[in-house]
Design an enzyme around this catalytic site. Structure first.
Site, PDB file in Angstrom:
ATOM      1  N   ASP A 297      63.233 -57.405  51.273  1.00 21.12           N
ATOM      2  CA  ASP A 297      64.689 -57.253  51.350  1.00 21.12           C
ATOM      3  C   ASP A 297      65.392 -58.607  51.222  1.00 21.12           C
ATOM      4  O   ASP A 297      66.621 -58.681  51.199  1.00 21.12           O
ATOM      5  CB  ASP A 297      65.133 -56.482  52.600  1.00 21.12           C
TER       6      ASP A 297
ATOM      7  N   ASP B 175      59.895 -53.237  51.488  1.00 18.09           N
ATOM      8  CA  ASP B 175      60.548 -53.348  52.801  1.00 18.09           C
ATOM      9  C   ASP B 175      61.421 -52.141  53.075  1.00 18.09           C
ATOM     10  O   ASP B 175      62.127 -51.655  52.176  1.00 18.09           O
ATOM     11  CB  ASP B 175      61.474 -54.581  52.814  1.00 18.09           C
TER      12      ASP B 175
ATOM     13  N   LYS C 130      56.827 -52.007  54.670  1.00 16.81           N
ATOM     14  CA  LYS C 130      56.873 -53.042  55.716  1.00 16.81           C
ATOM     15  C   LYS C 130      58.142 -52.844  56.552  1.00 16.81           C
ATOM     16  O   LYS C 130      59.220 -52.633  55.998  1.00 16.81           O
ATOM     17  CB  LYS C 130      56.863 -54.450  55.109  1.00 16.81           C
TER      18      LYS C 130
ATOM     19  N   GLU D  86      56.335 -64.277  60.617  1.00 13.97           N
ATOM     20  CA  GLU D  86      57.271 -65.229  59.993  1.00 13.97           C
ATOM     21  C   GLU D  86      57.753 -66.291  60.985  1.00 13.97           C
ATOM     22  O   GLU D  86      58.082 -65.989  62.143  1.00 13.97           O
ATOM     23  CB  GLU D  86      58.485 -64.468  59.420  1.00 13.97           C
TER      24      GLU D  86
HETATM   25  O1  KIV Z   1      61.944 -59.904  52.478  1.00 14.14           O
HETATM   26  C1  KIV Z   1      61.089 -60.772  52.314  1.00 14.14           C
HETATM   27  O2  KIV Z   1      60.999 -61.396  51.251  1.00 14.14           O
HETATM   28  C2  KIV Z   1      60.178 -61.055  53.411  1.00 14.14           C
HETATM   29  C3  KIV Z   1      59.571 -62.413  53.437  1.00 14.14           C
HETATM   30  C4  KIV Z   1      59.334 -62.859  54.828  1.00 14.14           C
HETATM   31  C5  KIV Z   1      58.340 -62.515  52.650  1.00 14.14           C
HETATM   32  O3  KIV Z   1      59.951 -60.233  54.232  1.00 14.14           O
END
Ligand code: KIV
Length: 261
Positions: A42, A81, A110, A179
């Site tokens: 995202d 995501d 995710k 992260e």
């Molecule tokens: O949205 C994203 O790019 C992520 C990064 C932490 C890889 O979740």
């Protein structure tokens, strides 16, 4: 060869796992097969949508991008995501995850997860979703946290992160993304878990690493955290190329005879 969930599990402790983001078919196709995991993150809300954080991204926006990347990615493991506000309750999470999973055809989803989201994760896993959980600094909490704050700075935070990681493993998530977390605790979590951890800004002790492609290749410089290593000066190279093109058109140097019918 197609990277599967089992491939990733087997890599733990043997070989580092490589991951990068992609937001469209063009770059998804370029990265496919070069890394183990491609994430339709995202973060596209900022680097491609021009927003100042990830919160405005909708499920429809994510579906559009995930479908585009899916068309190009044949070999790497593809994750999308779940956007902010699409998994606040179990019913909402099941409904929206089903929509995104079915329509995009990605290999896994995710979700950014704190303690209160554990029942949601459990329910998703029990219903057959392959889930990666995102812990540590969670960009979807950017406004709540009042900025991007490094996690695991004191013993209390470290213990909470470890407890959360163990609970998520018990729920059946196949991997954790950690992260902007202090390296010592990211390493300890990695050692204590059987599932692979993927780090970003969390040191070298995780099972793998991920970077946002537009950061890593120098296209997005509005925000550049110290953990990003720039592998290309993309913006400068592209500026040079667009200037050459514009000059060639202005000077009538393009197209030439060979470029004309
Ligand atoms: O949205 C994203 O790019 C992520 C990064 C932490 C890889 O979740």
């Amino acid at each position: 060869m197609k990277v599967t969930l089992n491939t990733l599990k087997k890599l733990k402790g043997k070989e580092k796992i490589t991951a990068i983001t992609a937001y469209d078919a063009l770059f998804g196709g370029i990265f496919d097969g070069e890394v183990d995991i491609i994430l339709v993150g995202d973060s596209l809300s900022m680097s491609f949508g021009g927003n100042s954080d990830t919160l405005p991204l909708s499920l429809q926006d994510m579906l559009y991008h995930a479908k585009a990347v899916r068309r190009a990615v044949k070999s790497s493991f593809l994750i999308a995501d779940m956007p902010f506000g699409t998994y606040n309750t179990i019913d909402e999470a099941l409904h929206n995850a089903t929509f995104l999973y079915k329509k995009s055809g990605v290999d896994a989803l995710k979700l950014e997860v704190n303690e209160s989201k554990i029942p949601i994760i459990k329910e998703l896993v029990n219903n057959g979703f392959a889930i990666m959980s995102h812990i540590g600094l969670m960009p979807q909490f950017f406004r709540f946290d009042g900025g991007y704050k490094i996690k695991g700075k004191n013993n209390d935070e470290k213990q909470k992160l470890l407890d959360l990681a163990l609970k998520l493993q018990d729920c059946g998530v196949f991997s954790l993304l950690i992260e902007a977390t202090k390296s010592d605790i990211a390493t300890e979590i990695t050692k204590k878990l059987e599932i692979p951890t993927i780090g970003i800004g969390s040191g070298n002790g995780t099972d793998g690493q991920i970077l946002v492609w537009s950061d890593a290749f120098g296209f997005y410089d509005e925000f550049s955290p110290k953990f990003v290593r720039k592998y290309l000066n993309g913006k400068d190279l592209l500026k040079e190329a667009i200037n050459k093109y514009a000059n060639d058109v202005k000077s009538s140097n393009f197209p030439n005879k060979d470029e004309s019918y």
